[in-house]
Design a protein around this motif. Structure first.
Motif, PDB file in Angstrom:
ATOM      1  N   HIS A  61       0.850  -1.186   0.000  1.00  0.00           N
ATOM      2  CA  HIS A  61       0.000   0.000   0.000  1.00  0.00           C
ATOM      3  C   HIS A  61       0.889   1.239   0.000  1.00  0.00           C
ATOM      4  O   HIS A  61       1.914   1.272   0.672  1.00  0.00           O
ATOM      5  N   VAL A  62       0.472   2.271  -0.755  1.00  0.00           N
ATOM      6  CA  VAL A  62       1.317   3.462  -0.890  1.00  0.00           C
ATOM      7  C   VAL A  62       0.455   4.715  -0.928  1.00  0.00           C
ATOM      8  O   VAL A  62      -0.647   4.717  -1.460  1.00  0.00           O
ATOM      9  N   ILE A  63       0.979   5.766  -0.312  1.00  0.00           N
ATOM     10  CA  ILE A  63       0.393   7.105  -0.393  1.00  0.00           C
ATOM     11  C   ILE A  63       1.367   7.955  -1.202  1.00  0.00           C
ATOM     12  O   ILE A  63       2.554   8.034  -0.868  1.00  0.00           O
ATOM     13  N   VAL A  64       0.876   8.573  -2.273  1.00  0.00           N
ATOM     14  CA  VAL A  64       1.716   9.378  -3.147  1.00  0.00           C
ATOM     15  C   VAL A  64       1.375  10.854  -2.960  1.00  0.00           C
ATOM     16  O   VAL A  64       0.196  11.218  -2.864  1.00  0.00           O
ATOM     17  N   GLY A  65       2.402  11.676  -2.895  1.00  0.00           N
ATOM     18  CA  GLY A  65       2.219  13.115  -2.803  1.00  0.00           C
ATOM     19  C   GLY A  65       3.076  13.821  -3.836  1.00  0.00           C
ATOM     20  O   GLY A  65       4.141  13.321  -4.215  1.00  0.00           O
ATOM     21  N   ALA A  66       2.615  14.980  -4.305  1.00  0.00           N
ATOM     22  CA  ALA A  66       3.361  15.771  -5.286  1.00  0.00           C
ATOM     23  C   ALA A  66       3.664  17.132  -4.687  1.00  0.00           C
ATOM     24  O   ALA A  66       2.780  17.814  -4.180  1.00  0.00           O
ATOM     25  N   GLY A  67       4.932  17.528  -4.774  1.00  0.00           N
ATOM     26  CA  GLY A  67       5.354  18.825  -4.262  1.00  0.00           C
ATOM     27  C   GLY A  67       6.859  18.912  -4.229  1.00  0.00           C
ATOM     28  O   GLY A  67       7.558  17.888  -4.380  1.00  0.00           O
ATOM     29  N   ASN A  68       7.397  20.117  -4.052  1.00  0.00           N
ATOM     30  CA  ASN A  68       8.840  20.316  -3.978  1.00  0.00           C
ATOM     31  C   ASN A  68       9.549  19.674  -5.164  1.00  0.00           C
ATOM     32  O   ASN A  68      10.622  19.089  -5.036  1.00  0.00           O
ATOM     33  N   ASN A  69       8.910  19.743  -6.349  1.00  0.00           N
ATOM     34  CA  ASN A  69       9.471  19.195  -7.587  1.00  0.00           C
ATOM     35  C   ASN A  69       9.770  17.703  -7.488  1.00  0.00           C
ATOM     36  O   ASN A  69      10.787  17.222  -7.985  1.00  0.00           O
ATOM     37  N   GLU A  70       8.854  16.964  -6.856  1.00  0.00           N
ATOM     38  CA  GLU A  70       9.053  15.523  -6.734  1.00  0.00           C
ATOM     39  C   GLU A  70       7.718  14.820  -6.549  1.00  0.00           C
ATOM     40  O   GLU A  70       6.703  15.433  -6.208  1.00  0.00           O
ATOM     41  N   LEU A  71       7.731  13.501  -6.781  1.00  0.00           N
ATOM     42  CA  LEU A  71       6.671  12.608  -6.334  1.00  0.00           C
ATOM     43  C   LEU A  71       7.221  11.875  -5.124  1.00  0.00           C
ATOM     44  O   LEU A  71       8.295  11.269  -5.185  1.00  0.00           O
ATOM     45  N   ASP A 102       4.292  -4.476   7.624  1.00  0.00           N
ATOM     46  CA  ASP A 102       3.788  -3.269   8.293  1.00  0.00           C
ATOM     47  C   ASP A 102       4.864  -2.209   8.515  1.00  0.00           C
ATOM     48  O   ASP A 102       4.598  -1.174   9.128  1.00  0.00           O
ATOM     49  N   GLN A 103       6.080  -2.456   8.015  1.00  0.00           N
ATOM     50  CA  GLN A 103       7.116  -1.429   8.096  1.00  0.00           C
ATOM     51  C   GLN A 103       6.833  -0.340   7.069  1.00  0.00           C
ATOM     52  O   GLN A 103       6.379  -0.615   5.957  1.00  0.00           O
ATOM     53  N   MET A 104       7.055   0.925   7.436  1.00  0.00           N
ATOM     54  CA  MET A 104       6.831   2.048   6.537  1.00  0.00           C
ATOM     55  C   MET A 104       8.152   2.495   5.923  1.00  0.00           C
ATOM     56  O   MET A 104       9.160   2.632   6.615  1.00  0.00           O
ATOM     57  N   LYS A 105       8.157   2.694   4.619  1.00  0.00           N
ATOM     58  CA  LYS A 105       9.328   3.205   3.925  1.00  0.00           C
ATOM     59  C   LYS A 105       8.928   4.402   3.074  1.00  0.00           C
ATOM     60  O   LYS A 105       7.779   4.546   2.673  1.00  0.00           O
ATOM     61  N   GLU A 106       9.912   5.254   2.790  1.00  0.00           N
ATOM     62  CA  GLU A 106       9.651   6.478   2.044  1.00  0.00           C
ATOM     63  C   GLU A 106      10.654   6.614   0.910  1.00  0.00           C
ATOM     64  O   GLU A 106      11.839   6.264   1.054  1.00  0.00           O
ATOM     65  N   GLY A 107      10.193   7.119  -0.215  1.00  0.00           N
ATOM     66  CA  GLY A 107      11.078   7.380  -1.349  1.00  0.00           C
ATOM     67  C   GLY A 107      10.526   8.511  -2.181  1.00  0.00           C
ATOM     68  O   GLY A 107       9.406   8.977  -1.951  1.00  0.00           O
ATOM     69  N   SER A 108      11.291   8.975  -3.137  1.00  0.00           N
ATOM     70  CA  SER A 108      10.823  10.080  -3.973  1.00  0.00           C
ATOM     71  C   SER A 108      11.455  10.013  -5.349  1.00  0.00           C
ATOM     72  O   SER A 108      12.564   9.495  -5.513  1.00  0.00           O
ATOM     73  N   PHE A 109      10.731  10.534  -6.340  1.00  0.00           N
ATOM     74  CA  PHE A 109      11.219  10.699  -7.706  1.00  0.00           C
ATOM     75  C   PHE A 109      11.291  12.192  -7.978  1.00  0.00           C
ATOM     76  O   PHE A 109      10.271  12.869  -7.985  1.00  0.00           O
ATOM     77  N   LYS A 110      12.458  12.729  -8.194  1.00  0.00           N
ATOM     78  CA  LYS A 110      12.613  14.145  -8.518  1.00  0.00           C
ATOM     79  C   LYS A 110      12.207  14.392  -9.966  1.00  0.00           C
ATOM     80  O   LYS A 110      12.625  13.671 -10.870  1.00  0.00           O
ATOM     81  N   VAL A 111      11.407  15.436 -10.181  1.00  0.00           N
ATOM     82  CA  VAL A 111      10.937  15.729 -11.531  1.00  0.00           C
ATOM     83  C   VAL A 111      12.101  16.112 -12.442  1.00  0.00           C
ATOM     84  O   VAL A 111      12.058  15.889 -13.656  1.00  0.00           O
ATOM     85  N   THR A 112      13.157  16.676 -11.875  1.00  0.00           N
ATOM     86  CA  THR A 112      14.317  17.063 -12.678  1.00  0.00           C
ATOM     87  C   THR A 112      15.132  15.857 -13.135  1.00  0.00           C
ATOM     88  O   THR A 112      16.021  15.999 -13.973  1.00  0.00           O
ATOM     89  N   ARG A 113      14.821  14.683 -12.594  1.00  0.00           N
ATOM     90  CA  ARG A 113      15.515  13.463 -13.002  1.00  0.00           C
ATOM     91  C   ARG A 113      14.638  12.556 -13.839  1.00  0.00           C
ATOM     92  O   ARG A 113      15.045  11.464 -14.220  1.00  0.00           O
ATOM     93  N   MET A 114      13.414  12.973 -14.115  1.00  0.00           N
ATOM     94  CA  MET A 114      12.509  12.147 -14.906  1.00  0.00           C
ATOM     95  C   MET A 114      12.656  12.453 -16.388  1.00  0.00           C
ATOM     96  O   MET A 114      12.686  13.609 -16.780  1.00  0.00           O
TER      97      MET A 114
END
Length: 430
Positions: A286-296, A305-317
């Motif tokens: 399960h994942v919650i996605v947010g958009a902001g600060n030039n990233e997803l 049940d462990q929570m992990k976080e990651g991001s995709f920078k729009v400048t690298r897409m």
């Protein structure tokens, strides 16, 4: 904005004659139904205005009645034509193209031109009622709302109208930002559901623009109301001490200080999307996605049940591919890229608005209403889980919405397949 013609219909005109209607979808939602002859007329207008060398190829006329296979072939050709026109920086933003789509939308929904009252919601729960025509475009409605609120001309471009869907749990889903080629009254009316509403929200991502907005009383109130709302719904991450400080500032009426503190907090200015299921790092997460600060940004809950976080920078897409419920994510990504490109070229929102005013795009009326202060913050969620960092070197992800609908009018859909490539484009390329 993605244009498609996924289907055709055989319909009858007022004389009883049958014809093939091509259903134009924008971002996966039916926008209008048009005949081949209508699109041919648009094509001829574009050729006359911009020349033969500019317009893309248009499927030719046929002497005899088309077979089902030929109809489908024409559908594909018309889809490519609409996509090519929209993607052209001149044709896609032309008033000729946009007015064609607005008129076709109104005709499809069979809504006559008349004066109506439209409700636009603010983040403090207040409704702004504006008197408009059913044929008024998005920019006209935005101007009417700004006039009612007494928002200065130079700040209108910092805000946009968004279509949202209210959920049963008190939250809301951002469906899309209303575009220049649609009629807000027609768009909201055609959904035939009280769950949908139009809200006024800031339309920029760079927090440096907050200073421009906060210099004006109405702009400050709008930004403050949105910030309070984002904190209340958990979109901005706060701990107990930060929450205490925010609540104290709110009780004192220190709006600028409240916003400045919020700017230092995680996920300030982000838009959060509905929960999805991802195939990374494990299938079924399960994942919650947010958009902001030039990233997803991704908050992934593993089967353990462990929570992990990651991001995709729009400048690298390098590219992304979306369908259905990820349309709003794509719109956010594209607007981030557009804003970065404008900033790199030395432009700004204020300069764009000044240019529009010089071109006579805006006509303002006297102000009628100001924004009220929002209610106090609720207590923070004590059960908020801590998360650990996930490597940002993610190469691909597929997301699938948690809920689905059998309704033909369901906008949110339930599938998202995203492909992202990170090599070859750096921050300096934007």
């Amino acid at each position: 904005m993605h244009f498609s013609i996924p289907e055709t219909e055989v319909r009858s005109d007022e004389n009883g004659s049958t014809y093939v209607a091509y259903n134009i979808h924008v971002n996966g939602v039916l926008h209008c139904r048009v005949r081949y002859s209508q699109l041919l007329g648009l094509h001829e207008q574009i050729k006359k205005e911009y020349g033969h060398n500019v317009v893309p190829a248009f499927p030719p006329k046929k002497i005899f009645t088309l077979t089902p296979a030929e109809v489908d072939q024409r559908r594909e050709q018309l889809e490519k034509y609409m996509q090519a026109v929209r993607q052209d920086p001149i044709l896609g933003s032309s008033e000729m193209f946009n007015s064609f789509l607005r008129k076709a939308q109104q005709e499809t929904q069979q809504i006559p031109t008349e004066e109506v009252q439209l409700e636009i919601y603010l983040f403090n729960g207040q409704k702004v009622k504006v008197n408009i025509l059913t044929s008024d475009q998005t920019e006209d409605v935005l101007e009417a709302v700004a006039s009612k609120l007494d928002l200065p001309d130079e700040l209108v471009g910092y805000f946009s109208l968004f279509l949202v869907q209210e959920r049963g749990d008190g939250g809301c889903t951002y469906v899309r930002k209303l575009q220049e080629f649609e009629l807000p009254y027609v768009s909201i009316t055609s959904l035939h559901s009280p769950d949908y509403r139009i809200v006024l929200r800031k339309s920029y991502w760079d927090t440096a623009y907050d200073s421009d907005v906060m210099d004006d009383r109405v702009g400050l109130n709008l930004l403050y109301a949105q910030t309070v709302s984002d904190v209340e719904r958990g979109w901005i991450l706060v701990n107990k001490e930060q929450h205490r400080q925010l609540k104290s500032l709110q009780e004192k009426g220190s709006k600028k200080e409240f916003i400045r503190l919020a700017q230092t907090l995680k996920y300030y200015g982000y838009i959060k999307f509905d929960p999805c299921i991802t195939d990374f790092p494990e299938k079924g997460c399960h994942v919650i996605v947010g958009a902001g600060n030039n990233e997803l940004n991704f908050h992934v809950k593993l089967p353990s049940d462990q929570m992990k976080e990651g991001s995709f920078k729009v400048t690298r897409m390098r590219c992304w591919r979306v369908t259905s419920s990820a349309i709003m994510m794509s719109i956010c990504l594209q607007s981030m890229v557009d804003e970065l490109m404008v900033k790199k070229s030395g432009g700004s929102i204020k300069k764009q608005m000044q240019k529009k005013r010089l071109n006579g795009s805006f006509q303002r009326s006297d102000s009628q209403q100001a924004v009220k202060s929002p209610p106090l913050l609720d207590s923070p969620d004590p059960s908020r889980e801590q998360v650990v960092k996930l490597s940002t070197k993610l190469s691909s992800v597929s997301l699938r919405g948690l809920s689905s609908s059998n309704s033909a009018s369901d906008i949110s859909g339930n599938d998202f397949h995203g492909n992202y490539a990170f090599e070859g484009i750096g921050d300096d390329d934007l």
